[in-house]
Design a protein around this motif. Structure first.
Motif, short mmCIF file in Angstrom:
data_model
loop_
_atom_site.label_atom_id
_atom_site.label_comp_id
_atom_site.label_asym_id
_atom_site.label_seq_id
_atom_site.Cartn_x
_atom_site.Cartn_y
_atom_site.Cartn_z
N UNK A 16 14.15 67.87 -31.95
CA UNK A 16 14.20 68.18 -29.86
C UNK A 16 14.73 69.22 -29.71
N UNK A 17 13.44 69.48 -28.59
CA UNK A 17 14.49 70.22 -27.85
C UNK A 17 15.18 70.76 -26.43
N UNK A 18 15.54 71.27 -26.43
CA UNK A 18 15.88 71.66 -25.32
C UNK A 18 16.68 73.46 -25.12
N UNK A 19 16.33 73.48 -23.09
CA UNK A 19 16.84 74.78 -22.87
C UNK A 19 15.99 75.68 -23.48
N UNK B 1 16.84 67.27 -36.15
CA UNK B 1 18.17 67.02 -35.26
C UNK B 1 18.28 65.87 -37.14
N UNK B 2 18.79 65.59 -37.79
CA UNK B 2 18.56 64.34 -38.72
C UNK B 2 18.41 63.26 -38.27
N UNK B 3 17.64 62.06 -38.34
CA UNK B 3 17.96 60.79 -38.20
C UNK B 3 19.08 59.73 -38.96
N UNK B 4 19.45 58.82 -38.12
CA UNK B 4 20.26 57.54 -38.86
C UNK B 4 19.23 57.42 -40.04
N UNK B 5 19.82 57.23 -41.11
CA UNK B 5 18.92 57.20 -42.12
C UNK B 5 18.62 55.61 -42.35
#
Length: 409
Positions: free
Chosen positions: A335-338, A344-348
């Motif tokens: 995830x890219x932001x600013x 970022x860990x995913x929902x398993x």
């Protein structure tokens, strides 16, 4: 790619901080379109770290759309109702009094959309404390968790907001059950989750355990802490000063450990059972501590792994995502932001990497206001009037900038 399980479902979030945003984060990871409706001030997690978003916001609000509406204004409320009419579910963690003040009770929302799954995560569910406010630490304090967790003798919160996240997960379970009921032709059932009731359920093992001891012994006696009830189950320091956490649950584990470390106690019948080791707790703890301290971490790990023992290094946060296990497909999302990059860990989920859930960076406040309202039937001219009146808002360029790190001389 396969279609995600909740593709085509629209979920509206009225959430701040953690419980409701965590619930809708899971729904988003399962493919639902999540629209985060925020006040003009925005979710407080947008401004917790150096004037900008915190880890909470980035971790649990990526993939969502942001719509900024002033729900206290009649025209803003009317615009929200048009949006609500298009939704499959509403998830919020407003205080009960705030929900009534904003005319967002279950009855009022279901009047707008009879098929809506209404989910309210609140401090306390139905009962004499239904209107009382509660937060994650309040739930810990009131359900027995905090009393046993002391720092310098003072009852203290655990740190991570587990009760908020458990409540969010329970909310997701309730929403999915309600969706199944709707598919079976039954009315959608509202979902209500209290942080207090969540805490009770999470603590049920310990609450029942103290009742058991009271009835067996005639007095209240707590179950000992998990680590101390089983000698050898805990963290131990290696010779190169790395902490290794041992999984020592049963007699087989004890034997494997003794064999792995080439200890004579492998043949000691007086320590063969957990009951015997509990009686000789100090002896066993000293034995394990000395055995681990005699080896460097890599050597101890190799011995334990060869013996089939469960163990891990106690890792600081900055090293957690270095593990090869964490980088298997479907476990992390880029995830890219600013201009910053995050893993970022995913929902398993078994096929998380194949379900085609789009990666959207965390949205700026009001980034999707006009787009989403127009899909809900608000005309461009009406949107313009709402913006001019201050009932809704769109993104303001440069609405925040993280303060630079100040060098310490």
């Amino acid at each position: 790619m396969d279609q995600a399980p909740l593709a085509g479902r629209r979920v509206i979030e009225l959430g701040t901080m953690l419980a409701a945003p965590f619930a809708t984060h899971i729904l988003s990871q399962l493919g639902a379109e999540v629209i985060k409706v925020e006040s003009p001030a925005g979710d407080p997690t947008r401004s917790l770290v150096r004037g900008g978003p915190s880890g909470t916001f980035i971790a649990y609000s990526h993939g969502k759309k942001s719509v900024c509406i002033d729900l206290s204004r009649p025209d803003g409320h009317a615009a929200f109702c048009k949006l609500l009419a298009t939704a499959d579910a509403l998830v919020h963690n407003l205080a009960p009094k705030a929900a009534r003040k904003l005319r967002l009770t279950r009855e009022e929302c279901e009047a707008v959309n009879p098929r809506l799954i209404y989910c309210h995560i609140r401090g306390y569910a139905a009962g004499p404390q239904a209107d009382d406010l509660a937060s994650n630490p309040v739930a810990e304090a009131s359900t027995g968790v905090m009393e046993a967790n002391r720092i310098n003798g003072r009852p203290s919160r655990l740190g991570p907001s587990y009760h908020d996240q458990f409540a969010g997960a329970y909310a997701v379970i309730g929403i999915l059950v309600s969706m199944l009921q709707a598919q079976a032709g039954r009315p959608a059932r509202p979902v209500e989750v209290g942080l207090y009731e969540t805490g009770l359920h999470v603590a049920s093992r310990d609450l029942v355990g103290v009742q058991l001891k009271t009835q067996l012994l005639g007095r209240a006696e707590r179950e000992p802490h998990g680590e101390f009830s089983m000698p050898g189950y805990g963290a131990y320091l290696t010779s190169d000063e790395r902490w290794i956490y041992l999984l020592m649950l049963n007699d087989g584990h004890w034997l494997k450990f003794c064999q792995a470390m080439q200890l004579p106690q492998a043949n000691d019948a007086s320590l063969a059972t957990l009951r015997q080791r509990k009686k000789a707790r100090e002896q066993c703890e000293s034995l394990v501590k000395a055995a681990i301290a005699a080896h460097r971490f890599d050597d101890a790990a190799a011995r334990l792994r060869a013996a089939g023992m469960g163990f891990t290094e106690v890792l600081p946060l900055e090293r957690v995502l270095e593990a090869p296990q964490a980088h298997q497909p479907g476990k992390l999302r880029d995830v890219r932001f600013r201009g910053l990059a995050f893993e970022v860990p995913e929902f398993p989920a078994l096929d998380a990497s194949r379900e085609g859930v789009q990666t959207l960076p965390p949205a700026d406040l009001g980034e999707h206001t006009l787009e989403v309202l127009q899909t809900a039937g608000v005309s461009p001219r009406e949107c313009e009037a709402l913006v001019m009146a201050g009932a809704v808002a769109t993104t303001k360029p440069g609405n925040f900038a993280w303060a630079p790190v100040r060098e310490v001389a």
